[in-house]
Design a protein around this motif. Sequence first.
Motif, PDB file in Angstrom:
ATOM      1  N   VAL A 266      45.332  33.468  45.778  1.00 22.33           N
ATOM      2  CA  VAL A 266      46.210  33.200  44.625  1.00 22.33           C
ATOM      3  C   VAL A 266      44.621  32.016  43.210  1.00 22.33           C
ATOM      4  CG1 VAL A 266      47.830  33.100  42.676  1.00 22.33           C
ATOM      5  CG2 VAL A 266      48.502  33.607  44.895  1.00 22.33           C
ATOM      6  N   PHE A 267      44.198  33.416  42.600  1.00 23.05           N
ATOM      7  CA  PHE A 267      42.838  33.256  41.954  1.00 23.05           C
ATOM      8  C   PHE A 267      42.996  34.387  40.750  1.00 23.05           C
ATOM      9  CE2 PHE A 267      40.145  35.642  42.697  1.00 23.05           C
ATOM     10  CZ  PHE A 267      40.426  36.237  43.969  1.00 23.05           C
ATOM     11  N   PRO A 268      42.150  33.214  39.333  1.00 25.24           N
ATOM     12  CA  PRO A 268      41.604  32.266  39.376  1.00 25.24           C
ATOM     13  C   PRO A 268      43.440  31.408  38.641  1.00 25.24           C
ATOM     14  CG  PRO A 268      41.883  34.209  36.560  1.00 25.24           C
ATOM     15  CD  PRO A 268      42.571  34.304  38.154  1.00 25.24           C
ATOM     16  N   ASN A 269      43.238  30.419  38.464  1.00 27.94           N
ATOM     17  CA  ASN A 269      44.417  29.203  38.048  1.00 27.94           C
ATOM     18  C   ASN A 269      44.013  27.747  37.426  1.00 27.94           C
ATOM     19  OD1 ASN A 269      47.019  28.766  37.693  1.00 27.94           O
ATOM     20  ND2 ASN A 269      47.248  27.659  39.999  1.00 27.94           N
ATOM     21  N   PRO A 270      43.750  27.695  36.087  1.00 29.79           N
ATOM     22  CA  PRO A 270      44.804  28.450  35.230  1.00 29.79           C
ATOM     23  C   PRO A 270      44.404  30.170  35.160  1.00 29.79           C
ATOM     24  CG  PRO A 270      44.188  26.652  34.398  1.00 29.79           C
ATOM     25  CD  PRO A 270      43.129  26.785  35.915  1.00 29.79           C
ATOM     26  N   VAL A 271      44.768  30.935  34.058  1.00 30.63           N
ATOM     27  CA  VAL A 271      44.551  32.287  34.183  1.00 30.63           C
ATOM     28  C   VAL A 271      44.823  32.347  32.800  1.00 30.63           C
ATOM     29  CG1 VAL A 271      47.413  33.085  35.469  1.00 30.63           C
ATOM     30  CG2 VAL A 271      45.130  34.750  34.855  1.00 30.63           C
ATOM     31  N   GLN A 272      44.746  33.484  32.415  1.00 34.63           N
ATOM     32  CA  GLN A 272      44.607  34.002  30.909  1.00 34.63           C
ATOM     33  C   GLN A 272      45.308  35.534  30.787  1.00 34.63           C
ATOM     34  OE1 GLN A 272      40.664  34.091  28.923  1.00 34.63           O
ATOM     35  NE2 GLN A 272      41.319  32.400  28.125  1.00 34.63           N
ATOM     36  N   ASN A 273      45.122  36.585  32.102  1.00 34.30           N
ATOM     37  CA  ASN A 273      45.615  38.006  32.067  1.00 34.30           C
ATOM     38  C   ASN A 273      45.911  38.735  33.478  1.00 34.30           C
ATOM     39  OD1 ASN A 273      44.573  38.111  29.362  1.00 34.30           O
ATOM     40  ND2 ASN A 273      42.283  38.668  29.716  1.00 34.30           N
ATOM     41  N   ARG A 274      45.232  38.187  33.917  1.00 33.46           N
ATOM     42  CA  ARG A 274      45.626  38.814  35.517  1.00 33.46           C
ATOM     43  C   ARG A 274      44.989  37.845  36.751  1.00 33.46           C
ATOM     44  NH1 ARG A 274      42.996  42.909  32.801  1.00 33.46           N
ATOM     45  NH2 ARG A 274      44.459  44.574  32.685  1.00 33.46           N
ATOM     46  N   ILE A 275      46.403  38.286  37.769  1.00 32.30           N
ATOM     47  CA  ILE A 275      46.228  36.715  38.727  1.00 32.30           C
ATOM     48  C   ILE A 275      45.877  37.711  39.729  1.00 32.30           C
ATOM     49  CG2 ILE A 275      47.782  35.390  39.981  1.00 32.30           C
ATOM     50  CD1 ILE A 275      49.958  34.901  38.080  1.00 32.30           C
ATOM     51  N   LYS A 276      45.058  37.039  40.338  1.00 30.36           N
ATOM     52  CA  LYS A 276      44.601  38.140  41.590  1.00 30.36           C
ATOM     53  C   LYS A 276      45.043  37.634  42.783  1.00 30.36           C
ATOM     54  CE  LYS A 276      40.008  39.133  39.640  1.00 30.36           C
ATOM     55  NZ  LYS A 276      38.048  39.405  39.316  1.00 30.36           N
ATOM     56  N   ILE A 277      45.319  38.642  44.500  1.00 29.31           N
ATOM     57  CA  ILE A 277      46.170  38.156  44.984  1.00 29.31           C
ATOM     58  C   ILE A 277      45.096  38.615  46.527  1.00 29.31           C
ATOM     59  CG2 ILE A 277      48.060  38.309  46.004  1.00 29.31           C
ATOM     60  CD1 ILE A 277      49.070  38.207  44.025  1.00 29.31           C
ATOM     61  N   GLU A 278      44.694  38.430  46.839  1.00 30.59           N
ATOM     62  CA  GLU A 278      44.110  38.236  48.681  1.00 30.59           C
ATOM     63  C   GLU A 278      44.802  38.150  49.343  1.00 30.59           C
ATOM     64  OE1 GLU A 278      39.291  37.976  46.842  1.00 30.59           O
ATOM     65  OE2 GLU A 278      40.135  37.008  48.456  1.00 30.59           O
ATOM     66  N   GLU A 306      48.631  46.300  49.923  1.00 31.92           N
ATOM     67  CA  GLU A 306      46.695  46.744  50.776  1.00 31.92           C
ATOM     68  C   GLU A 306      46.572  44.900  50.986  1.00 31.92           C
ATOM     69  OE1 GLU A 306      47.471  50.637  50.298  1.00 31.92           O
ATOM     70  OE2 GLU A 306      45.514  49.247  51.040  1.00 31.92           O
ATOM     71  N   ASN A 307      45.257  44.436  51.235  1.00 33.85           N
ATOM     72  CA  ASN A 307      44.472  43.796  51.220  1.00 33.85           C
ATOM     73  C   ASN A 307      44.605  42.679  49.858  1.00 33.85           C
ATOM     74  OD1 ASN A 307      44.850  43.885  54.230  1.00 33.85           O
ATOM     75  ND2 ASN A 307      42.304  44.747  54.307  1.00 33.85           N
ATOM     76  N   GLU A 308      44.459  43.276  48.605  1.00 28.75           N
ATOM     77  CA  GLU A 308      44.284  42.496  47.292  1.00 28.75           C
ATOM     78  C   GLU A 308      45.737  44.050  46.360  1.00 28.75           C
ATOM     79  OE1 GLU A 308      39.970  42.489  47.360  1.00 28.75           O
ATOM     80  OE2 GLU A 308      40.459  44.238  46.272  1.00 28.75           O
ATOM     81  N   GLY A 309      45.551  42.301  45.016  1.00 25.75           N
ATOM     82  CA  GLY A 309      46.143  43.398  44.605  1.00 25.75           C
ATOM     83  C   GLY A 309      46.259  42.243  43.008  1.00 25.75           C
ATOM     84  N   THR A 310      46.621  42.921  42.034  1.00 24.87           N
ATOM     85  CA  THR A 310      46.265  42.179  41.044  1.00 24.87           C
ATOM     86  C   THR A 310      47.846  42.065  40.417  1.00 24.87           C
ATOM     87  OG1 THR A 310      46.030  43.733  39.438  1.00 24.87           O
ATOM     88  CG2 THR A 310      44.075  41.984  41.182  1.00 24.87           C
ATOM     89  N   ILE A 311      48.330  41.768  39.952  1.00 27.76           N
ATOM     90  CA  ILE A 311      49.484  40.923  38.332  1.00 27.76           C
ATOM     91  C   ILE A 311      49.148  41.068  37.065  1.00 27.76           C
ATOM     92  CG2 ILE A 311      52.307  39.497  38.181  1.00 27.76           C
ATOM     93  CD1 ILE A 311      51.890  39.452  40.735  1.00 27.76           C
ATOM     94  N   ASP A 312      50.089  41.816  36.395  1.00 24.24           N
ATOM     95  CA  ASP A 312      49.075  41.871  34.744  1.00 24.24           C
ATOM     96  C   ASP A 312      50.053  40.327  33.802  1.00 24.24           C
ATOM     97  OD1 ASP A 312      47.759  43.696  32.410  1.00 24.24           O
ATOM     98  OD2 ASP A 312      48.948  42.032  32.299  1.00 24.24           O
TER      99      ASP A 312
END
Length: 339
Positions: A266-278, A306-312
Amino acid sequence: MFLRYLLFLFVVMFSVNSFGQTQKDTIFAVQSVTPVVIDGAASDACWEKAVWNPISQVWIPYAAKMAAGDFEGKFKVAWDSQYLYLLVEVVDDMLSDDHTNPLQNWWDDDCVEVFIDENRSKGNHEKNNNAFAYHISLKYDAIDLDASGNPVNYKNNIVVKMDTIGTHTYLWEIAIKNYSAAFTLSDPEASRVTLTPNKLMGLTVAYCDNDQTTARENFIGSMYMTSATANNNYITADYFGSLKLKASTTTNITREMETTNQLVKVFPNPVQNRIKIERKDNDLKVLTVEVRSLTGALVKSILLKENEGTIDIDDLKAGMYLMSIISDKQIQSERIVKQ
């Protein structure tokens, strides 16, 4: 919703009574340098250092959605040599205490339930004192079973005060004496345990919610559980969360995340807009990703196929959030800082 339902069916099919989800991040209790005054006011300095942990997993009916305003819960933990302290904040639109005899149907009245395993030994505790499941009522009784399977009021093992702090909002402050498995009602102090820094304990906090009937309508806990084991904590301590006692010199650490056997990155953290998940394991089935506020309210949820995704999370306010990544066999917990 249909895909989420299928995920729960998958969990049920591949779960057995001996299997359950344990907490993947260790809660750290802050040390209080002076005894906490149990007055339901949260005025002691230790509570300012401790962080809130959500009570948000609906065990009964399993994975049900609580109606708005029906229940919200969270808790903090502190300690000194003599007591483990809990601060529990509950939003409950209707308090119920229908059973006048505290030893009858104690689980069917509104109560805070504290599952505590003094040395995190795990194992069965239904008819012994290996661990306790205190049902703390509105009248401050603390009911659990004794070694013969009979209900006992262990109210001498705790000190508790509940106060109203807002509309349908209640603050419970609880001091718990700690005992080894050798505990007896005839001589409890003989098995009293003194708490020390770095001690590892088992702890889960739950709430029995009864609104309009004479029976419990919802059972909500601090741990993610499978449907097969959701109501097993009163029998076994195998699924209690992990609690570590931190010395008073460590004031900036309240939770430590396990980094091994993680499901995703899970990255980036801290985050501003979208959390990326791999994903770290491509063979995993569908993962459910949930983001909750510190009060336990669900604010974001996706299915990761899928293998990756994002959360807005651009629309969320700045602050700290709790993320859970749930597979059929384990749960990964993360704390997300939104800038």
